[in-house]
Write a protein that holds these residues in place. Structure first.
Motif, PDB file in Angstrom:
ATOM      1  N   VAL A  13       0.842  -1.190   0.000  1.00 37.59           N
ATOM      2  CA  VAL A  13       0.000   0.000   0.000  1.00 37.59           C
ATOM      3  C   VAL A  13       0.881   1.246   0.000  1.00 37.59           C
ATOM      4  O   VAL A  13       0.679   2.179  -0.769  1.00 37.59           O
ATOM      5  N   SER A  14       1.865   1.227   0.850  1.00 38.11           N
ATOM      6  CA  SER A  14       2.733   2.384   0.981  1.00 38.11           C
ATOM      7  C   SER A  14       3.509   2.628  -0.299  1.00 38.11           C
ATOM      8  O   SER A  14       3.657   3.768  -0.756  1.00 38.11           O
ATOM      9  N   GLN A  15       3.977   1.553  -0.869  1.00 44.26           N
ATOM     10  CA  GLN A  15       4.723   1.696  -2.117  1.00 44.26           C
ATOM     11  C   GLN A  15       3.876   2.313  -3.208  1.00 44.26           C
ATOM     12  O   GLN A  15       4.353   3.120  -3.986  1.00 44.26           O
ATOM     13  N   ARG A  16       2.632   1.909  -3.239  1.00 44.95           N
ATOM     14  CA  ARG A  16       1.750   2.445  -4.271  1.00 44.95           C
ATOM     15  C   ARG A  16       1.592   3.946  -4.156  1.00 44.95           C
ATOM     16  O   ARG A  16       1.346   4.632  -5.134  1.00 44.95           O
ATOM     17  N   VAL A  17       1.703   4.417  -2.960  1.00 45.79           N
ATOM     18  CA  VAL A  17       1.569   5.842  -2.743  1.00 45.79           C
ATOM     19  C   VAL A  17       2.890   6.549  -3.062  1.00 45.79           C
ATOM     20  O   VAL A  17       2.964   7.767  -3.091  1.00 45.79           O
ATOM     21  N   GLY A  18       3.909   5.749  -3.291  1.00 49.79           N
ATOM     22  CA  GLY A  18       5.170   6.345  -3.689  1.00 49.79           C
ATOM     23  C   GLY A  18       6.164   6.524  -2.559  1.00 49.79           C
ATOM     24  O   GLY A  18       7.139   7.252  -2.695  1.00 49.79           O
ATOM     25  N   ILE A  19       5.925   5.868  -1.470  1.00 48.35           N
ATOM     26  CA  ILE A  19       6.848   5.974  -0.345  1.00 48.35           C
ATOM     27  C   ILE A  19       7.982   4.973  -0.518  1.00 48.35           C
ATOM     28  O   ILE A  19       7.729   3.808  -0.775  1.00 48.35           O
ATOM     29  N   PRO A  20       9.214   5.429  -0.407  1.00 43.90           N
ATOM     30  CA  PRO A  20      10.351   4.525  -0.581  1.00 43.90           C
ATOM     31  C   PRO A  20      10.460   3.511   0.557  1.00 43.90           C
ATOM     32  O   PRO A  20      10.038   3.775   1.689  1.00 43.90           O
TER      33      PRO A  20
END
Lengths: 155, 155
Positions: free
Chosen positions: A57-64
């Motif tokens: 989920v976090s990755q999808r939001v663009g968080i490294p």
DNA sequence: ACTTGACCTCAAGCAAGGTTGAGGTTGAAT
DNA sequence: ATTCAACCTCAACCTTGCTTGAGGTCAAGT
């Protein structure tokens, strides 16, 4: 058998939809953890699935990944994270999500306004904000998407 | 001097806030173009600034350079793009932006609902959609963010 | 003429986020 | 007892999106 608490990396992969290689990679980065069997095979507790959900989920939001790892390190670690642990974590993330959404909305707005009048130019409309999610970290504030809305007068 | 139509790479860098090396990189990828002087130096027309604005905006939304390049290739190329050219282009992008925003909102919603009830799990809430913008490409559809909203009954 | 800064090319390097492959073990089923 | 998929490690490789450096040219000022 009703609640065998441990699963193999293959099962974890299957259930999460994440490649085994990626799972091992995540472990190497400290995003997930595993116990080893006598034969040196990984065994994951089921709540690892939640961690992975959170990661994706976090990755999808663009968080490294690094930042995600920091966030995850706020979870207990020894005891299985409780509902509240997750809730606290995700509350933080919702803030990030909200910010991100607002940014996108400003962007869309800016795109509408500024392009309608033909002035898609950096110096005026400041559509190009170099930062996203990472923005939370640095102290130096970068030029933001138009303090006033649009780029009205100058165009 | 009032309207010298051409600028150097250094000037372009300064005005756009993009490093010279990045500009050359963009040119090598066909995202921007330049004329060469007798001495082999690049000269850019001013509307390149708009292209760069477009590129940066698009990148912020998470669109890969290749896709941006495709979009930009829809611009005339010989004649300087008109306002309408840009408008058409950005209309497309607004669609992408909207999609992206909707996705994020679904995500946020999902995060609220599913974490509130403690079921941040992939198999149920399907919060982990592997794809974003790239989704347009692949034929294989991956599991999408909850057809029905939330993960209500099962949690 | 000469210095200096901005420009040029090309190759190598870097960081993120993994994948691939070689070579070897494990463990569950036949 | 053997087989065979699933597991292990480690090193190498891949893509994206650039940056850095070496080695050289160009152009404007003194």
């Amino acid at each position: 058998m009703p609640n065998n608490p441990e699963i193999t990396v293959g099962q974890l992969s299957e259930r999460s939809g994440v490649a085994v290689s990626a799972l091992r990679f995540y472990e190497s980065k400290g995003l997930i953890r595993s116990r080893r069997t006598a034969g040196n095979q990984r065994r994951f507790s089921r709540d690892t699935l939640r961690r992975i959900a959170f990661i994706r989920v976090s990755q999808r939001v663009g968080i490294p990944l690094k930042v995600i790892q920091d966030a995850l390190s706020a979870l207990p670690g020894e005891r299985t994270p409780t509902r509240e642990d997750w809730a606290r974590l995700s509350a933080r993330w919702q803030g990030e999500l909200d910010d991100r959404i607002k940014q996108l909305e400003r962007l869309r707005h800016g795109l509408t306004e500024c392009i309608a009048c033909g002035c898609l130019s950096l110096d005026r409309c400041a559509l190009s904000n170099p930062d996203d999610v990472a923005a939370a970290r640095g102290p130096g504030s970068r030029l933001m998407v138009a303090p006033r809305d649009g780029c009205a007068p100058s165009c």
